[in-house]
Scaffold this motif. Structure first.
Motif, PDB file in Angstrom:
ATOM      1  N   ASN A  35       7.157   6.958   7.983  1.00 40.78           N
ATOM      2  CA  ASN A  35       6.641   7.664   9.121  1.00 40.78           C
ATOM      3  C   ASN A  35       5.695   8.644   7.720  1.00 40.78           C
ATOM      4  O   ASN A  35       6.537   9.715   7.217  1.00 40.78           O
ATOM      5  N   PHE A  36       5.296   8.060   7.054  1.00 38.17           N
ATOM      6  CA  PHE A  36       4.488   8.844   5.629  1.00 38.17           C
ATOM      7  C   PHE A  36       2.481   8.730   5.802  1.00 38.17           C
ATOM      8  O   PHE A  36       2.557   7.655   7.116  1.00 38.17           O
ATOM      9  N   GLU A  37       2.091  10.171   5.563  1.00 40.57           N
ATOM     10  CA  GLU A  37       0.966   9.473   5.808  1.00 40.57           C
ATOM     11  C   GLU A  37       0.399   8.301   4.996  1.00 40.57           C
ATOM     12  O   GLU A  37       1.096   8.105   3.857  1.00 40.57           O
ATOM     13  N   PRO A  38      -1.007   8.179   5.626  1.00 40.86           N
ATOM     14  CA  PRO A  38      -1.292   7.099   5.056  1.00 40.86           C
ATOM     15  C   PRO A  38      -1.657   7.073   3.626  1.00 40.86           C
ATOM     16  O   PRO A  38      -2.125   6.148   2.968  1.00 40.86           O
ATOM     17  N   GLU A  39      -2.298   7.822   3.244  1.00 44.07           N
ATOM     18  CA  GLU A  39      -2.782   8.323   1.615  1.00 44.07           C
ATOM     19  C   GLU A  39      -1.626   8.200   1.201  1.00 44.07           C
ATOM     20  O   GLU A  39      -1.825   7.336  -0.142  1.00 44.07           O
ATOM     21  N   TYR A  40      -0.563   8.072   1.499  1.00 43.13           N
ATOM     22  CA  TYR A  40       0.974   8.038   0.536  1.00 43.13           C
ATOM     23  C   TYR A  40       1.037   6.933   0.409  1.00 43.13           C
ATOM     24  O   TYR A  40       1.860   6.462   0.144  1.00 43.13           O
ATOM     25  N   VAL A  41       1.120   5.658   1.420  1.00 48.65           N
ATOM     26  CA  VAL A  41       1.363   4.182   1.038  1.00 48.65           C
ATOM     27  C   VAL A  41      -0.042   3.936   1.448  1.00 48.65           C
ATOM     28  O   VAL A  41      -0.242   2.815   2.181  1.00 48.65           O
ATOM     29  N   ALA A  42      -0.725   4.232  -0.386  1.00 47.30           N
ATOM     30  CA  ALA A  42      -2.194   3.652   0.057  1.00 47.30           C
ATOM     31  C   ALA A  42      -2.431   1.872  -0.798  1.00 47.30           C
ATOM     32  O   ALA A  42      -3.301   1.542  -1.756  1.00 47.30           O
ATOM     33  N   ASN A  43      -0.941   1.825  -1.698  1.00 49.26           N
ATOM     34  CA  ASN A  43      -1.509   0.796  -3.445  1.00 49.26           C
ATOM     35  C   ASN A  43       0.104   0.194  -2.928  1.00 49.26           C
ATOM     36  O   ASN A  43       0.755   0.581  -2.639  1.00 49.26           O
ATOM     37  N   LEU A  44       0.578  -0.949  -3.436  1.00 42.96           N
ATOM     38  CA  LEU A  44       1.291  -1.206  -4.041  1.00 42.96           C
ATOM     39  C   LEU A  44       1.986  -0.804  -4.111  1.00 42.96           C
ATOM     40  O   LEU A  44       4.172  -0.950  -4.100  1.00 42.96           O
ATOM     41  N   ASP A  45       2.103  -0.154  -5.733  1.00 40.50           N
ATOM     42  CA  ASP A  45       3.068   0.878  -6.246  1.00 40.50           C
ATOM     43  C   ASP A  45       3.988   2.154  -5.376  1.00 40.50           C
ATOM     44  O   ASP A  45       5.014   2.328  -5.084  1.00 40.50           O
ATOM     45  N   ALA A  46       2.754   2.668  -4.616  1.00 34.12           N
ATOM     46  CA  ALA A  46       2.625   3.314  -3.206  1.00 34.12           C
ATOM     47  C   ALA A  46       4.399   2.735  -3.110  1.00 34.12           C
ATOM     48  O   ALA A  46       5.578   3.763  -2.176  1.00 34.12           O
ATOM     49  N   LEU A  47       3.506   1.329  -2.374  1.00 29.94           N
ATOM     50  CA  LEU A  47       4.816   1.126  -1.364  1.00 29.94           C
ATOM     51  C   LEU A  47       5.918   1.027  -1.601  1.00 29.94           C
ATOM     52  O   LEU A  47       6.992   1.055  -1.137  1.00 29.94           O
ATOM     53  N   TYR A  48       6.201   0.451  -2.989  1.00 32.97           N
ATOM     54  CA  TYR A  48       7.569   0.071  -2.935  1.00 32.97           C
ATOM     55  C   TYR A  48       7.805   0.947  -3.832  1.00 32.97           C
ATOM     56  O   TYR A  48       9.246   1.277  -3.433  1.00 32.97           O
ATOM     57  N   ASP A  49       7.840   2.518  -3.809  1.00 32.70           N
ATOM     58  CA  ASP A  49       7.977   3.701  -3.986  1.00 32.70           C
ATOM     59  C   ASP A  49       8.502   4.445  -2.779  1.00 32.70           C
ATOM     60  O   ASP A  49       9.916   4.444  -2.332  1.00 32.70           O
ATOM     61  N   ALA A  50       7.735   3.820  -1.250  1.00 28.32           N
ATOM     62  CA  ALA A  50       7.998   4.423   0.093  1.00 28.32           C
ATOM     63  C   ALA A  50       9.503   3.475   0.410  1.00 28.32           C
ATOM     64  O   ALA A  50      10.322   4.314   0.893  1.00 28.32           O
ATOM     65  N   LEU A  51       9.403   1.457   0.196  1.00 28.31           N
ATOM     66  CA  LEU A  51      10.749   1.580   0.770  1.00 28.31           C
ATOM     67  C   LEU A  51      11.914   1.747  -0.278  1.00 28.31           C
ATOM     68  O   LEU A  51      12.863   1.775  -0.012  1.00 28.31           O
ATOM     69  N   GLY A  52      11.761   2.460  -1.153  1.00 23.81           N
ATOM     70  CA  GLY A  52      12.890   3.241  -2.057  1.00 23.81           C
ATOM     71  C   GLY A  52      13.332   4.226  -1.579  1.00 23.81           C
ATOM     72  O   GLY A  52      14.820   4.132  -1.765  1.00 23.81           O
ATOM     73  N   GLU A  53      12.494   5.257  -1.055  1.00 24.23           N
ATOM     74  CA  GLU A  53      13.410   6.350  -0.612  1.00 24.23           C
ATOM     75  C   GLU A  53      13.784   5.728   1.324  1.00 24.23           C
ATOM     76  O   GLU A  53      14.826   6.337   1.212  1.00 24.23           O
ATOM     77  N   ARG A  54      13.570   4.819   2.174  1.00 29.73           N
ATOM     78  CA  ARG A  54      14.076   4.659   3.104  1.00 29.73           C
ATOM     79  C   ARG A  54      15.975   3.811   2.565  1.00 29.73           C
ATOM     80  O   ARG A  54      15.866   3.167   3.483  1.00 29.73           O
ATOM     81  N   GLY A  55      15.856   3.573   1.122  1.00 31.70           N
ATOM     82  CA  GLY A  55      17.290   2.541   0.736  1.00 31.70           C
ATOM     83  C   GLY A  55      16.179   0.487   1.413  1.00 31.70           C
ATOM     84  O   GLY A  55      15.667   0.123   1.500  1.00 31.70           O
TER      85      GLY A  55
END
Length: 93
Positions: A35-55
């Motif tokens: 449930n993120f905007e596509p531009e928020y999860v646009a690279n591996l660092d951002a993916l890692y951050d998004a995963l961290g927010e989901r626990g």
């Protein structure tokens, strides 16, 4: 669209190696499932951050993992490292 804090259920992401040809398709799958905007999860660092927010509530199923590895090369291995370090549960078929 932003992270839906009201929904704390697990996210299940299915990656079909036969349908993925580019890295940006991987990021789009994660953005939609988390449930993120596509531009928020646009690279591996951002993916890692998004995963961290989901626990630890992210489950990733990779179908036809061998095909995906052939198509994405070294990126595939790095993606798995990011998923594991981000505490995602991974099943490779």
């Amino acid at each position: 669209m932003s992270l839906n804090f009201k929904t704390r259920s697990a996210a299940k992401i299915i990656i079909d190696g036969a349908k993925i040809r580019r890295k940006d398709q991987i990021f789009a799958l994660f953005a939609a499932a988390l449930n993120f905007e596509p531009e928020y999860v646009a690279n591996l660092d951002a993916l890692y951050d998004a995963l961290g927010e989901r626990g630890e509530r992210v489950f990733v199923i990779i179908k036809r993992g061998g095909i995906l590895k052939l198509r994405l090369g070294k990126f595939y291995d790095i993606l798995l490292e990011v998923l594991r370090s981000g505490k995602a549960k991974i099943l490779i078929l």
